[in-house]
Write an enzyme that holds these catalytic residues in place. Structure first.
Site, short mmCIF file in Angstrom:
data_model
loop_
_atom_site.label_atom_id
_atom_site.label_comp_id
_atom_site.label_asym_id
_atom_site.label_seq_id
_atom_site.Cartn_x
_atom_site.Cartn_y
_atom_site.Cartn_z
NE ARG A 1 -3.47 -2.40 2.81
CZ ARG A 1 -3.03 -3.64 3.52
NH1 ARG A 1 -1.75 -3.69 3.71
NH2 ARG A 1 -4.12 -4.54 3.28
CE LYS B 1 -7.67 -1.97 5.57
NZ LYS B 1 -8.29 -1.80 4.42
CG HIS C 1 -5.16 0.72 -3.26
ND1 HIS C 1 -4.49 0.45 -2.22
CD2 HIS C 1 -6.19 -0.16 -3.34
CE1 HIS C 1 -4.88 -0.40 -1.54
NE2 HIS C 1 -5.81 -1.13 -1.99
NE ARG D 1 -3.33 -3.81 -1.24
CZ ARG D 1 -2.69 -4.55 -0.37
NH1 ARG D 1 -1.34 -4.82 -0.16
NH2 ARG D 1 -3.23 -5.41 0.46
CG HIS E 1 -5.78 -9.40 1.31
ND1 HIS E 1 -6.20 -9.87 -0.05
CD2 HIS E 1 -5.73 -8.39 1.37
CE1 HIS E 1 -6.22 -8.75 -0.72
NE2 HIS E 1 -5.92 -7.66 0.22
CE1 TYR F 1 -6.87 -6.78 -6.80
CE2 TYR F 1 -6.43 -8.56 -4.81
CZ TYR F 1 -6.57 -7.22 -5.43
OH TYR F 1 -6.69 -6.17 -4.72
#
Length: 342
Positions: free
Chosen positions: A154, A179, A285, A288, A311, A320
């Site tokens: 990120r 995150k 973003h 990414r 994640h 995706y």
């Protein structure tokens, strides 16, 4: 920013501030939330109080309850027509205010309606489009853009890199406090080694200037500045992408060198997209998103991609695969059996 429903902190110290928003800032900093989260929560708390006091009678949130919170959220959705993500952010800020600052963990806090999350197909650039855009971004922003696409980091993670996080021997980068406040390891692209070393040389020149001028060291996360007072002055903790100008730390008032401002890469990317004639609503973003999609296209296991992206749930990474279906053309249209392709 969805942290209000974490396990409650045990033994949080009594608040020293007397003003509501100062108390909110104090608790946010005690819990080590980011400056971005602090600004957002303070904004929504102030908006909440002022909106209910718009008729001239200011009320403290302690005297308000579920009806007032729901009225505020209804106004945001119906009149302001904010997005579901913004609606959730406002709700999270208000719940944090009541639970963590006012100490009210009441049943109605959990019964407040939450807008459902909308699963959007992310914007993805093709390999050729990425190559075209990256070729137009030079300087530190260009190195950063290549790094974000080459690792899936990120923007905030790339900007917050310290010198010690780069491992050239193992071709690895340690992403710290990503995150969810999680650390992870990503690849250091071989093709970026020279560019990153050149960037470090420029960074070291600024570091040397700061040390010669006896400037304050760079920002240290959490309470490390108190524990290791001189660490912020060390080369190991210096930014990989430092700003060429000094700025005032908004939390401490100390003048020091910060990393590059977020907007710089966004502006350069926007200009590159326009120059390339790419008619996609792409942002930083998007690099990414493109990283993940191109890895899956190349046959990389989805669990590996999940770990690289950081994640916590593979279902987040699965979005995706929908992009891949679109890119592959999906199911053939019946029109194609009637008409030749043009």
């Amino acid at each position: 920013m969805n942290r209000y429903n974490k396990d409650p902190k045990v033994g949080a110290p009594a608040l020293q501030s007397t003003r509501l928003l100062d108390q909110l800032r104090e608790r946010i900093r005690y819990l080590h939330y980011s400056l971005q989260t602090e600004k957002a929560y303070v904004y929504w708390a102030r908006f909440f109080v002022r909106w209910h006091g718009r008729n001239g009678e200011m009320r403290h949130p302690r005297t308000m309850g579920q009806a007032e919170v729901e009225a505020f959220l209804t106004m945001l959705a119906a009149e302001r027509q904010v997005s579901p993500a913004t609606h959730r952010q406002a709700l999270n800020a208000i719940l944090f205010l009541y639970k963590e600052v006012l100490g009210q963990d009441l049943p109605w806090l959990q019964s407040i309606g939450r807008p459902p999350e909308r699963k959007r197909i992310p914007v993805v650039l093709t390999v050729a489009e990425v190559q075209s855009v990256l070729a137009l971004i030079e300087g530190a922003e260009g190195v950063l853009a290549r790094l974000l696409y080459g690792t899936g980091m990120r923007l905030a993670e790339g900007l917050n890199l310290r010198v010690k996080d780069l491992d050239f021997d193992r071709h690895a980068i340690v992403v710290r406090s990503g995150k969810g406040d999680k650390d992870r390891v990503v690849m250091l692209p071989h093709s970026l080694v020279r560019s990153l070393r050149d960037q470090l040389a420029k960074s070291r020149a600024l570091w040397s200037t700061d040390r010669a001028s006896q400037r304050s060291g760079v920002f240290m996360p959490h309470a490390l500045e108190a524990k290791y007072p001189r660490a912020g002055e060390s080369w190991a903790w210096h930014w990989v992408f430092p700003s060429d100008k000094l700025s005032i730390d908004p939390r401490t008032g100390v003048e020091r060198r910060h990393h590059l401002f977020d907007e710089r890469l966004g502006n350069r990317l926007k200009a590159a997209l326009m120059h390339s004639g790419i008619a996609k609503h792409a942002t930083v973003h998007t690099l990414r998103h493109s990283f993940a999609t191109h890895l899956l296209q190349a046959g990389t296991d989805i669990r590996t991609v999940q770990e690289l992206l950081g994640h916590s749930d593979v279902s987040t990474t699965m979005i995706y695969t929908h992009v891949l279906k679109v890119a592959a053309g999906g199911t053939a249209s019946p029109l194609d059996t009637l008409l030749p392709a043009h």
